[in-house]
Design an enzyme around this catalytic site. Structure first.
Site, PDB file in Angstrom:
ATOM      1  N   PRO A   1       0.826  -1.151  -0.051  1.00  0.00           N
ATOM      2  CA  PRO A   1       0.010   0.013   0.216  1.00  0.00           C
ATOM      3  C   PRO A   1       0.658   1.329  -0.080  1.00  0.00           C
ATOM      4  O   PRO A   1       0.174   2.401  -0.180  1.00  0.00           O
ATOM      5  CB  PRO A   1      -0.849   0.014   1.323  1.00  0.00           C
ATOM      6  CG  PRO A   1      -0.038  -1.002   2.183  1.00  0.00           C
ATOM      7  CD  PRO A   1       0.821  -1.952   1.360  1.00  0.00           C
TER       8      PRO A   1
ATOM      9  N   ASP B   1       3.397   1.368 -11.632  1.00  0.00           N
ATOM     10  CA  ASP B   1       2.178   1.889 -11.785  1.00  0.00           C
ATOM     11  C   ASP B   1       2.081   3.462 -10.747  1.00  0.00           C
ATOM     12  O   ASP B   1       2.883   3.644  -9.962  1.00  0.00           O
ATOM     13  CB  ASP B   1       1.060   1.251 -10.930  1.00  0.00           C
ATOM     14  CG  ASP B   1       0.717  -0.036 -11.859  1.00  0.00           C
ATOM     15  OD1 ASP B   1       0.930   0.506 -13.098  1.00  0.00           O
ATOM     16  OD2 ASP B   1      -0.099  -0.884 -11.542  1.00  0.00           O
TER      17      ASP B   1
ATOM     18  N   LYS C   1       1.517   7.226 -15.833  1.00  0.00           N
ATOM     19  CA  LYS C   1       1.217   8.579 -16.388  1.00  0.00           C
ATOM     20  C   LYS C   1       2.128   8.847 -17.265  1.00  0.00           C
ATOM     21  O   LYS C   1       3.378   8.723 -16.917  1.00  0.00           O
ATOM     22  CB  LYS C   1       1.095   9.563 -15.279  1.00  0.00           C
ATOM     23  CG  LYS C   1       0.053  10.574 -15.297  1.00  0.00           C
ATOM     24  CD  LYS C   1       0.171  11.975 -14.596  1.00  0.00           C
ATOM     25  CE  LYS C   1      -0.370  11.650 -13.189  1.00  0.00           C
ATOM     26  NZ  LYS C   1       0.000  12.939 -12.390  1.00  0.00           N
TER      27      LYS C   1
ATOM     28  N   GLY D   1      -0.456  -2.596  -3.875  1.00  0.00           N
ATOM     29  CA  GLY D   1      -1.117  -3.558  -3.046  1.00  0.00           C
ATOM     30  C   GLY D   1      -0.626  -5.112  -3.703  1.00  0.00           C
ATOM     31  O   GLY D   1       0.526  -5.177  -3.667  1.00  0.00           O
ATOM     32  N   ASP D   2      -1.649  -5.776  -3.747  1.00  0.00           N
ATOM     33  CA  ASP D   2      -1.286  -6.967  -4.332  1.00  0.00           C
ATOM     34  C   ASP D   2      -1.476  -7.122  -5.827  1.00  0.00           C
ATOM     35  O   ASP D   2      -2.668  -6.538  -6.272  1.00  0.00           O
ATOM     36  CB  ASP D   2      -2.117  -8.027  -3.522  1.00  0.00           C
ATOM     37  CG  ASP D   2      -1.973  -9.504  -3.978  1.00  0.00           C
ATOM     38  OD1 ASP D   2      -1.063  -9.974  -3.548  1.00  0.00           O
ATOM     39  OD2 ASP D   2      -2.320  -9.982  -5.035  1.00  0.00           O
TER      40      ASP D   2
ATOM     41  N   MET E   1     -11.435   1.769  -5.349  1.00  0.00           N
ATOM     42  CA  MET E   1     -11.714   2.701  -6.277  1.00  0.00           C
ATOM     43  C   MET E   1     -13.306   3.144  -6.164  1.00  0.00           C
ATOM     44  O   MET E   1     -13.755   3.126  -7.155  1.00  0.00           O
ATOM     45  CB  MET E   1     -11.436   2.159  -7.857  1.00  0.00           C
ATOM     46  CG  MET E   1     -10.206   1.699  -8.137  1.00  0.00           C
ATOM     47  SD  MET E   1      -9.875   0.980  -9.863  1.00  0.00           S
ATOM     48  CE  MET E   1     -10.261  -0.750  -9.135  1.00  0.00           C
TER      49      MET E   1
ATOM     50  N   ALA F   1      -3.547   4.588   2.877  1.00  0.00           N
ATOM     51  CA  ALA F   1      -3.268   3.717   4.088  1.00  0.00           C
ATOM     52  C   ALA F   1      -1.676   3.519   3.989  1.00  0.00           C
ATOM     53  O   ALA F   1      -1.132   3.183   3.117  1.00  0.00           O
ATOM     54  CB  ALA F   1      -4.003   2.423   3.666  1.00  0.00           C
TER      55      ALA F   1
HETATM   56  N1  SAH Z   1      -3.883  -4.024  -6.212  1.00  0.00           N
HETATM   57  C1  SAH Z   1      -4.280  -2.892  -5.518  1.00  0.00           C
HETATM   58  C2  SAH Z   1      -5.338  -2.056  -5.992  1.00  0.00           C
HETATM   59  C3  SAH Z   1      -5.407  -1.420  -7.078  1.00  0.00           C
HETATM   60  S1  SAH Z   1      -6.835  -0.396  -7.506  1.00  0.00           S
HETATM   61  C4  SAH Z   1      -4.311  -3.387  -4.260  1.00  0.00           C
HETATM   62  O1  SAH Z   1      -4.070  -4.787  -4.034  1.00  0.00           O
HETATM   63  O2  SAH Z   1      -4.296  -2.580  -3.181  1.00  0.00           O
HETATM   64  C5  SAH Z   1      -6.493   0.839  -6.900  1.00  0.00           C
HETATM   65  C6  SAH Z   1      -7.081   1.098  -5.607  1.00  0.00           C
HETATM   66  O3  SAH Z   1      -6.740   0.791  -4.727  1.00  0.00           O
HETATM   67  C7  SAH Z   1      -7.428   2.626  -5.340  1.00  0.00           C
HETATM   68  O4  SAH Z   1      -8.389   3.377  -6.057  1.00  0.00           O
HETATM   69  C8  SAH Z   1      -7.734   2.547  -3.839  1.00  0.00           C
HETATM   70  O5  SAH Z   1      -9.171   2.337  -3.511  1.00  0.00           O
HETATM   71  C9  SAH Z   1      -6.848   1.311  -3.394  1.00  0.00           C
HETATM   72  N2  SAH Z   1      -5.644   1.510  -2.743  1.00  0.00           N
HETATM   73  C10 SAH Z   1      -4.379   1.721  -3.045  1.00  0.00           C
HETATM   74  N3  SAH Z   1      -3.479   2.095  -2.661  1.00  0.00           N
HETATM   75  C11 SAH Z   1      -4.243   2.595  -1.307  1.00  0.00           C
HETATM   76  C12 SAH Z   1      -3.669   3.141  -0.245  1.00  0.00           C
HETATM   77  N4  SAH Z   1      -2.517   3.117  -0.054  1.00  0.00           N
HETATM   78  N5  SAH Z   1      -4.326   3.546   0.922  1.00  0.00           N
HETATM   79  C13 SAH Z   1      -6.119   3.305   0.541  1.00  0.00           C
HETATM   80  N6  SAH Z   1      -6.326   2.944  -0.844  1.00  0.00           N
HETATM   81  C14 SAH Z   1      -5.305   2.424  -1.660  1.00  0.00           C
END
Ligand code: SAH
Length: 478
Positions: free
Chosen positions: A239, A262, A284, A316-317, A397, A426
């Site tokens: 995150p 990303d 971007k 994230g994952d 999202m 987060a």
């Molecule tokens: N693969 C990622 C998600 C990608 S989609 C995962 O596993 O977390 C992108 C969305 O992830 C964002 O719109 C938001 O809702 C969430 N997200 C990603 N990083 C975040 C963070 N640090 N804090 C809160 N939401 C986060």
């Protein structure tokens, strides 16, 4: 270049002058005239290896000196029939239109290409402004339209291009045959780019003698790289907090030749990549739209096929809302090897910020990961089930779709007081937790003006004890 408006570069008018480089080693060049115009041209021409003959009844003393020093041949009379035999180029620099026309005609009948100083109309070729970093030569032409502009560009380039570019190119040239050991195309291009823009300048700064050994070392490392098969690791970057990376993720970053990442990957994590790695931001492009999925797929294939160890770094994952399968399909189609390194999904980081667990005996035996929108717009879900008391869902999202989600849930009988918590950024230093209810969700979001990534937790409130922690509550936005 800052001088050129972008729309001018779209002009597709045919070139009236085609730039070429003429071999001068055995060429004969004739200059007619011995005054200032001739001197200016001669200073330039004498940089070449051509044999220069000057015809001038009354030549400037410099020309006589150059003649004495065997830098050129001065014939102290006006040009005559047959004088231009075998000449490749002719310059009319008589500063006299009649004499220029006469001598140009003589030269043309001998087959020479003709240039008359300051007479674009009667010239068959023109001399560009030149930036000389032997053997790199940059010729700048404006088809005679704007010599001032050409000079300004020349001055700009003179300033910008390192003086040792020539040295690098000269040493590079001696290494060309050795570099043929690399496969044609990307691998070889990468090698030369690394040499000219990275390894070369560093080595030259340590002294010219260190350039060749550095070049050899660079070639060895590129050769061993191409001998390896390319591979793609899909790595979960977590995150945002670099400490939430797995050891496997760190190792992959450490060994990466190329990192394709990303928008949500934080700079602290990018810092951990191998220093020599090529970093490609596909979140971007400048201020333009994000890179298309097709382009990302192509990049993965291209780099892996070139033998690179590619890390595809996703926030994230990688397996959660990351369009991972499309990328795997693309590289699978080319028989490229890959593996997945799991990461901490933002729901895990977000729920940790709430001091809650995602599942709890007696409250919820399941948890859902939802996306606010999919390829077709706002995503549809099993609203009836989600509306039940005790349900917990992590909505990714979900900022723009908040009003839609709220509407659907209420329509299916959800309790207006269902707790909802928004967690922005987060795990990052600027993490923010905003507590609200289903009824107040859209207004809370509007007021909170979240610009970072945010996760919406439906059915969870921060643990009461956490109220003491530095978080904002919905009331603050009332
Ligand atoms: N693969 C990622 C998600 C990608 S989609 C995962 O596993 O977390 C992108 C969305 O992830 C964002 O719109 C938001 O809702 C969430 N997200 C990603 N990083 C975040 C963070 N640090 N804090 C809160 N939401 C986060």
């Amino acid at each position: 270049m800052s001088y050129i408006e972008p729309n001018i570069t779209e002009d597709t008018a045919p070139m009236d002058h085609f730039p070429i480089f003429i071999a001068t080693r055995t060429a004969r060049i004739i200059v007619s005239g011995g005054g200032d115009a001739a001197l200016a041209k001669l200073r330039l021409l004498m940089k070449s290896s051509a044999r220069i003959t000057v015809f001038a009844a009354d030549a400037a003393p410099e020309i006589a000196q150059w003649h004495a020093a065997r830098k050129l041949t001065l014939v102290p009379r006006a040009m005559d029939y047959g004088d231009a035999v075998c000449a490749k180029l002719f310059y009319g620099a008589n500063e006299d239109a009649v004499e220029d026309a006469r001598t140009a005609h003589l030269a043309m009948t001998c087959g020479a290409l003709v240039n008359i100083v300051d007479n674009l109309h009667d010239s068959q070729f023109i001399t560009p402004a030149i930036v000389d970093r032997d053997p790199v030569t940059i010729a700048i032409g404006t088809e005679g339209a704007a010599p001032v502009l050409a000079r300004a560009i020349k001055a700009d380039l003179e300033e910008r291009l390192p003086q040792n570019l020539g040295t690098l190119a000269r040493i590079g040239k001696t290494f060309r045959d050795a570099a043929f050991a690399l496969p044609f195309g990307r691998a070889r291009r990468d090698f030369w780019r690394d040499y000219y823009f990275n390894t070369g300048p560093k080595a030259v700064a340590e002294g010219q003698d260190s350039v060749l050994p550095a070049l050899q070392k660079l070639l060895d490392s590129h050769l061993s790289k191409t001998a390896r098969a390319g591979h793609v690791a899909f790595v979960g970057g977590g995150p945002g907090d670099p400490e939430l990376l797995t050891l496997k993720a760190r190792r992959a970053l450490d060994e990466a030749d190329v990192v394709i990442y990303d928008r949500l990957i934080t700079p602290e994590i990018l810092e951990l990549a191998r220093r020599e790695a090529v970093m490609i931001d596909v979140g971007k492009e400048g201020f333009g739209p994000s890179t298309t999925q097709e382009r990302i797929n192509d990049l993965l294939v291209e780099h892996a096929q070139g033998g690179a160890q590619v890390v595809r770094l996703k926030s994230g994952d990688a397996t959660v809302f990351g369009r991972l399968d499309e990328e795997i399909d693309a590289i699978d189609a080319h028989g490229i090897g890959w593996h997945i390194v799991p990461g901490i999904t933002s729901a895990s980081a977000a729920v940790a910020a709430l001091g809650q667990s995602m599942t709890k005996r007696g409250r919820n035996a399941s948890v859902r990961f939802l996306t606010g929108h999919d390829t077709r717009g706002f995503a549809d879900h099993d609203w009836r089930t989600l509306a039940r008391t005790g349900e917990v869902a992590a909505i990714y999202m979900g900022k723009r779709s908040a009003r839609f989600i709220q509407g659907r849930l209420l329509m299916h009988g959800a309790d207006r007081h269902t707790p909802v918590t928004l967690i922005e950024n987060a795990s990052r230093p600027n993490q923010r937790v905003v507590e609200t209810t289903l009824a107040a969700l859209p207004d809370t979001l509007d007021a909170a003006q979240m610009s970072g990534p945010a996760l919406t937790f439906l059915g969870l409130a921060p643990r009461a004890a956490l109220a003491l922690a530095p978080t904002l509550s919905a009331q603050e936005f009332a």
